[in-house]
Each structure stands twice: as structure tokens, then as C-alpha cells.
Design an enzyme around this catalytic site. Structure first.
Site, PDB file in Angstrom:
ATOM      1  N   LYS A  49      83.010  48.613  81.598  1.00  0.00           N
ATOM      2  CA  LYS A  49      83.305  49.620  80.663  1.00  0.00           C
ATOM      3  C   LYS A  49      84.638  49.035  79.885  1.00  0.00           C
ATOM      4  O   LYS A  49      85.629  49.227  80.555  1.00  0.00           O
ATOM      5  CB  LYS A  49      83.620  51.115  81.221  1.00  0.00           C
TER       6      LYS A  49
ATOM      7  N   THR B 219      80.269  57.823  83.145  1.00  0.00           N
ATOM      8  CA  THR B 219      80.375  56.336  82.586  1.00  0.00           C
ATOM      9  C   THR B 219      81.631  55.723  83.295  1.00  0.00           C
ATOM     10  O   THR B 219      81.540  54.524  83.563  1.00  0.00           O
ATOM     11  CB  THR B 219      80.887  56.081  81.376  1.00  0.00           C
ATOM     12  N   ASP B 220      82.693  56.558  83.864  1.00  0.00           N
ATOM     13  CA  ASP B 220      83.830  55.914  84.458  1.00  0.00           C
ATOM     14  C   ASP B 220      83.401  54.917  85.614  1.00  0.00           C
ATOM     15  O   ASP B 220      84.169  54.066  85.699  1.00  0.00           O
ATOM     16  CB  ASP B 220      84.636  56.907  85.251  1.00  0.00           C
TER      17      ASP B 220
ATOM     18  N   THR C 287      79.175  63.243  82.183  1.00  0.00           N
ATOM     19  CA  THR C 287      79.066  63.903  80.797  1.00  0.00           C
ATOM     20  C   THR C 287      77.622  64.062  80.591  1.00  0.00           C
ATOM     21  O   THR C 287      77.335  65.033  79.785  1.00  0.00           O
ATOM     22  CB  THR C 287      79.997  62.848  79.846  1.00  0.00           C
TER      23      THR C 287
END
Lengths: 484, 484
Positions: free
Chosen positions: A297, A218-219, A142
Site C-alpha cells: 500500500k 487495506t492497512d 472498510t
């Protein structure tokens, strides 16, 4: 007592810097509720040397630290002479005394375990040719797509000019040199990509970059930072992984601020190692710098989804300022066994390979142990990380199957799906059966960190060293606890 | 706006009860930092009817609620007329007005969505023959073994006399009738045990028990409570699952207090359904009552390891008092589609069967999709719950494999390994590919809850109903969000 954070900050900064950093009037920052009431009752301020007398008459001497925003109200945190930060449960406290001024002066001279704080160097310093160079490696995600969107750039045209046009503040922090490594969906990133990223970061550090920032989705940011932590053991610059959440919590994007925080830390910090920079809260006033091996996360969409697990964040970037909370356990690294030391001397060479024949298996009620047969026989697994329940448990029939695997030479390590806390296979019979079956308990190592470490260990070292490497803390992946 | 909690408490309790419950002088209980400052600035107190005007000029009218200890400082929580509790981000607020006293009276008469609080009935009531009967079913686990240890009992000799001898306060709350169902390590509990427990609980409720308490190991307490939530849909008494942590945080055991809290709730609450009772903090002053479908063990050893996810706890037991925070979404249950309604009318019969041909698969970088082949071909899986990364993602090659499975009629549901937040397959291309591959997104359902629900759905209903059942909120397993 519980150890809340990492070892000492061996800088020359002192308690005065800390007090300055937290601002006038915020003398008990981060404390609230019961712990705040207690500290007020004894008239204490952050930065003071204090002596805590517990109800069982033991005494603890240390520097009163501020608490991380969002921490509980049942502990106060001290930095001990040893450099450890410890949380003291207020229920155990009988009384607290401030250590005398002269004592304070005396103590402080030999006291190196202070929280450091310093400002980003002035504009003058940079203009005068001392500007730091930060390599910015893009891998997709992203954050890259958002920057592309703002710049209108099409891959692989991420130029410094585009970047400065999108985020002008970047150029005022450092000489940022962007490079597109590859552009993939982060969920497609595998061990081979970790190696590519690691080798590029080493090359950048060796060719003069003062810091490296890696933009990724970020995953998988947590396991990427863990993998790099091992592959870059011994690197002498900060390497900061950064991403951007979808930011459904607000219309604005978090990508610029996360990137600014990452570049500030990468260009300013004197502490080398691998970190993750992401929003510390849903507001835009603070970027948390997490240790690469202890971050997860924990929310699908919030900008403050990333949290340090079982420790406080390593540092915060707030505007122009950088505040250190902990530092990696370099002393502990030095205490690792002779054999491990001989094998992993990061001064000799970097170990950047990863073995793909590893699996992460989460246990659940009704889990069929034949899945383990499949991993061994069909996928030729060399290592398996289990996510057990609670202290690290699986069903009795799974235990039997595991002993077949360990007899075949498969490394089986136990972590907990609880996320927080440590596995302990000595409490219940099931745990002791697992030890007998050859399972290696991995303390409070995060499951994803354990998977990355196992992949790295199998990729670089001989089989007889794996168990020792996996149970030795190399870069903060195991948080020591003083007393629980 | 985000929905912080569940639907309205339709009791006759009113704001006065709330104010009383939270004590004189604690008029902004649970608020801190920024939200506390804002409320003080507008001179507000918990229990007042207020009107919030946001920066985009929308108005929200509701009752100012207290916040849960440990909540963030960026939201204030209102109970709307509709009964929903919502969290309003303070950054969005332009101004707040207190609704006029006469308006308040007018509003209140039709306002049923208040937080209820009531005391356990007096000793006199019980002595006069109105004592409530609570069935206590033991299945093993630390809590049972600790009570055995205190009583010196050897299984299966858990008598009421032994229990009262160990925890005398129990007898003052209710007529507790213990029964040993079985004694197994909780990690060996499977779907067949869920069915046995469910059927016994139904029998107890139908034969006059006012509530049922189930003692079990904490490792699987979350998935057990979820499984029972579905199997006991429509039950008219509270069913409370309870366990005991190893309690390494303190030398004393948490088993007696957890059990007392569970029995108090089971004997006193007028809200039926399935819940979990465990310590709300590391101190002994409050037992949290979690909704059975939304609770998770988030620490290996702390006594407050259990947390409600994406909502606040359903209730708290503090000493003799019971405070409701939310209640299950019974209205939403009633709105479920005609087909689902016809199939799951809990008034007709309980559905207590569970199908064992389900698996939970956690995705990780390097995940080999051939594992899915094995689940289909060798284990004859009828349903798979995936724990994807972030908003619910897996690698591209895993997506291809999944579409093979769904074509074979396997139900594949997506949850997130982030734990907090909701999956959303409409944001990134990978998500849309997963939808095309036939994956069913399961919103913010917890992975373990989804596994239990799928096992239950496949055990009781025909294949054509599974997708609808899995995506319909039956007992709080999906938390609706007003606006995110």
C-alpha cells in the site's frame, strides 16, 4: 537487461489471443515516449516475435509484450522462450528485426511462454449448472463495513441475499457463499488471525470451492496476503485478498468493483496461489491482481494505492475479461534445495502456524542498538527483520550488536527501506561487516513479506532450516533479476 | 482538485520563457494518454491561460503547465493566480476555454506565478570577475570516494585542483572551493554531524559563498537534507545536498553529473533553501532538484532512486538550463502563528542544535507496545515518530501504551508508512482514539523528515512550543492540499 516479471504462462493461449485482448488498433499498448518512438521506427506491434540486436552485438529473441499503464518509457518488454519476461533498456538497442512468419510458426509450436487471455465463461455455461463456487470470508475492514452500510446488515448477518442485494452483478459471476470469520480493526490483526484465515481457506478449497475471496482492511492487506502465500503453499485454487480504500479521491466507493474483480479472478483463473485485488488506477476500468508476496500500500487514501513492487501486476480484470501478465515461479520452486524440499512439500500438508516472537526494526540515523538488546532479553525474539538504508546498511555500532544476537541464535534478515530494488551486502564495507555479523540478506523481499515469512518459517520448521527457507524463493517473494 | 506543487515563482519570467524552454513543437509536454487526448480535443497548448468549467459548474482560471515526465494521465496542471499549482482531475472537467488574448495580456500584468527558466550566465560574465563562489563540503559517501578514485587523492587531500582535474566542467560553472568536513560512512551520521554541517554552511554563506554544496552518502541524504532545512531556516543562499548511486544500472558513474547539477543550481538559483540534486531518470540528460524536506530514496541502486513525494521536483537542471517547477511556501511560513513566529524568527539567529532523544518506530502486525516502555524508561525518549499503517493507525493495545507516554510529556507524532498521501486520524475510530491518546497527526510529512524536525524542535525550543512547531509548515515539509 532486467527481469520485469515472473515466469511463463504455461497455458495453450497464444499470441493471437493476446492481440485480440488488447483490441484492434492498440498494437503498442502501454508504450509511450522514447520506447514508443523506437517501436514505431521499427514498425513493430505487440505480439510479434522479434530479435533485438544490442550495441554489444548480443541477440535476444522473444515476443513483444504490452507494458503496464504507468511504466517507464525506457524499456521494452519481451517474453523469452524460457518464459521469463525481460525489460530491455532501449539505450542498449542497436536494431530490431521481426522474426519471419515461417520462423514464427516454427517457434510458436514449442513456445509455451505466452501471455494468456480468456473471457469469463458465458452466462449459458453457468446456467447449465457449471457455475463456480466462491467462498467469501469477511474479517472486517472498510470493505465489509461499506457492504454492511449498503445492506443495512448488522454483524454477523452477512448473508448471500444481502450481498446480492448490495452488488447484484456478483451473482452473475459465481455462486458466492459469504461467511463472517471475525470482525476486527485490521490493525489489530496478528499472526493468530493469519492462521485462522489460512485454515478456513484450506477447508473451503478442500470442500469444493473453486476460489476463496478474503475481505480485510487495506492497512494490513499486503502482509496478510504475504502470510497466506506461505501458509497456503500448494493450495490448488486462487485465494484473493480484497479491501476498499476510503476513496477520498471520489465520492463513490471502490468496494463493489474491487470485490467484483476479486470474485471474477477467484472463479475464473486457473492459476492457484494467493493474490490481492485492488483498483489499478483512479478510474474504475481495471482491477489489478497483485502477487500476494509482492504488493504494498503506497498511498494513504487513493483507490489505486496498491502497487506490485519490482514486478508488474500478475493480472488485470477489465470488465468481463482477465489478462495474465505473469505467473508464480513454480519452476524455481521445484529447484529449491533437497533439504528445503523435504521440509516444505506442500503436497504432504499445509503449514499454517506462525511464531509471534519476531520483530521488524527500521533503522534510522541515531538508532540506539540497545533496542536490539531489549528485543532479545525482554521480548525473547527468535527472529528480526531489519529495514536498513540503501543496499541494506545500519550504523557500525548496530553491526556489533547484531553479531551478539546472531551468536544467541536469533535469525537476523536484511531488507531495504527503499522499498524498490534489492539489498546487496557485497558492495560496501558496512555490508560485508553485516555478513560477518551473521546477517542474512533477503534480496528484494519486501520488509513486511520477510516478517510474515520469518514468522511462518519459525512456526513450522526447525531452526537449522530457517536460513535456507528464508533465502529460497517459494512463491514469488524474491524476484530474480537476469542482469541488472 | 489536488495541490500538485508548491507556491508561486515570483520571478519576472513569463509564459514566453516557458514556451521557449520546453521547445518548439512540444506544446503539451509531459501529457499523455487521457489528459493528452482531452487537451488536444480542446486545442490547447502549454503556456495558455485557460478557464476550466467543472461538471459541478465551478470555474478555475490558470496557466496550463507542462507535466513532469512520468506523471499520471488523469490530471492537468494549472498555475493559479494565487501562485499555487493545482492538478485538476480530467474526470471532473466539463469544458475548457482559452482566455482571450486581451484578457491574457490584462491577466498577465498582475500574474507573477509563472514558471521561470533562465540560462546559466555566459562565460563572459564569469571571466569579467562576476564568477560565483560555491563551497563544496565533503562528508564521505560514494560520491566522495569516486572522486577520490579518479583523482587518486587520499583523504583529506580534496583540493580544488584535484576536483577540477577530475571534473573539468566544474571550473567553467563557478569558483568551487572544496573542503573536507569529515569522512564517515553515511549510515554512521547522527544529529551531531547535522549540526556540524549546518554550522559550516552558515559560516560559508556568511563569508561570501553564493551557494553551498554538501557531498554525502545517498543512504541518509533525505534525512540530512531535511535536518539542514530546519537548521538553516532563513539562510539566504541555496544549499544543495548531493550524492552518487552505485549506478548498477550502467557502468558509468553518476557522480560527476549529479555534482555538476548541484553546483549549477547552487551558483545560479536565486531561491535560497535546502535541496537535493540527483538524476531525474536513468539517462544523463536531467538532474532533478528536490525540496530538502520532501525527498526520499525509493530504490536501492538506480541512479534515479530519489523522488519528490506528493509534489513534483522543485526544479530541473538540463545541460546549461535551469527550470523551476515550484518554490518553498514562503507565504505560508509568514502566516505561522505569533508564538511560533516569535520563537523561530530565522532573521534573529540560526537554530542548529539537535536533540538525540528521539526515535522512529514503524508499526507492524504483532508489534509489542512494550518497546515503547523501553524507549521511555531506558532510553529516556523525549519524542517518538510513529510510522502507522494507512491513514496513521496502530493496534488498540499500542494506543493504550501511547497515552501513557504522552502523559509523561513525550511528544508522539504520527506519519504513514504508505509514504505517499496524508495521515488522517478523523476517519476511523482507531484514529480518533489516537487523538484522544495525545498523538499529533503530522499530515503528509515524511517519517524521516518528521524525525529530523522533532530532533531539531526539541534541541532548540521549550516543550510547550513543540506541538505547534511540529504542525506548522516551515519549509515545505507539509504540502497543503486544496481539495482532495
Amino acid at each position: 537487461l532486467k527481469s520485469d516479471s515472473l515466469s511463463s504462462e504455461e497455458s495453450s493461449a497464444n499470441a493471437r489471443g493476446l492481440t485480440h485482448f488488447h483490441g484492434v488498433g492498440e498494437t503498442l499498448e502501454g508504450y509511450r515516449g522514447k520506447s514508443l518512438a523506437l517501436l514505431k521506427r521499427f514498425g513493430l506491434s505487440v505480439g510479434q516475435q522479434i530479435r533485438i540486436v544490442s550495441k554489444d552485438r548480443t541477440e535476444t529473441l522473444g515476443l513483444l509484450l504490452p507494458r503496464y499503464h504507468g511504466a517507464d518509457d525506457e524499456h521494452i518488454v519481451l517474453k523469452l522462450k524460457s518464459g521469463y519476461n525481460i525489460g530491455v533498456n532501449i539505450a542498449s538497442i542497436d536494431s530490431i528485426q521481426v522474426v519471419e512468419e515461417e520462423g514464427k510458426t516454427g517457434e510458436s509450436s514449442s513456445f509455451q511462454g505466452q501471455v494468456a487471455s480468456k473471457s469469463i465463461k458465458s452466462k449459458e455455461e453457468r446456467v447449465s449448472g457449471q457455475e463456480k463456487v466462491v467462498s467469501l470470508l469477511s474479517t472486517g475492514g472498510t470493505i465489509a463495513s461499506k457492504i454492511d452500510y449498503v445492506t443495512g446488515a448488522v454483524h454477523p448477518a452477512l448473508s448471500a441475499e444481502d450481498l446480492y442485494a448490495a452488488i447484484p452483478e456478483l451473482g452473475r459471476i459465481a455462486d458466492v457463499r459469504p461467511e463472517l470469520l471475525f470482525s476486527i480493526f485490521s490493525e489489530d490483526m496478528e499472526a493468530k488471525h493469519w492462521q485462522t484465515i489460512a485454515e478456513k481457506a484450506i477447508k473451503k478449497a478442500q470442500s469444493g470451492s473453486d476460489g476463496v475471496v478474503i475481505m480485510s482492511g487495506t492497512d494490513i492487506l499486503g502482509i496478510l496476503s504475504a502470510a497466506l502465500s506461505f501458509a497456503l503453499l500448494g493450495i490448488d485454487v486462487p485465494v484473493v485478498c480484497v479491501g476498499s480504500q476510503r476513496s477520498s479521491d471520489r465520492p463513490s466507493s471502490d468496494s463493489a468493483l474491487n470485490l467484483l474483480g476479486a470474485v471474477r479472478f477467484a472463479s475464473t483463473s486457473e492459476v492457484p496461489g494467493v493474490f490481492v485485488a485492488m483498483h489499478a488506477s483512479t478510474s474504475d476500468d481495471s482491477i489489478a491482481i497483485h502477487l500476494g508476496t509482492r504488493v504494498r500500500k503506497n498511498h494513504t487514501s487513493r483507490r489505486d494505492a496498491f502497487q506490485s513492487i519490482d514486478i508488474e501486476p500478475f493480472a488485470f480484470v477489465r470488465g468481463d475479461e482477465l489478462e495474465y501478465i505473469g505467473r508464480p515461479l513454480q519452476e524455481e520452486q521445484k529447484q529449491k534445495s533437497i533439504a528445503t524440499k523435504a521440509a516444505i512439500d506442500a503436497n504432504l500438508e499445509f503449514r499454517t502456524r506462525f511464531d509471534s516472537s519476531v520483530s521488524l526494526v527500521k533503522f534510522y540515523p541515531g538508532f540506539n542498538p540497545r533496542i536490539l538488546d531489549f528485543l532479545l532479553e525482554d521480548l525473547h525474539a527468535r527472529g528480526i527483520i531489519l529495514e536498513g538504508t540503501g543496499l541494506g546498511h545500519v550504523s557500525s555500532k548496530t553491526v556489533s550488536k547484531i553479531s551478539e544476537l546472531t551468536k544467541e541464535g536469533v535469525f537476523v534478515g536484511m531488507t531495504s527501506q527503499c522499498i524498490w530494488g534489492s539489498v546487496d551486502l557485497n558492495v560496501y564495507r558496512t555490508g560485508r561487516d553485516l555478513l560477518q555479523a551473521g546477517v542474512t540478506p533477503l534480496a528484494n523481499m519486501l520488509a513486511e513479506t520477510a516478517l510474515a515469512k520469518l514468522s511462518w518459517a519459525l512456526g513450522n520448521f526447525s531452526s537449522d532450516l530457517i536460513k535456507e527457507i528464508m533465502t529460497t524463493n517459494l512463491c514469488g517473494e524474491i524476484v530474480p533479476r537476469l542482469v541488472l
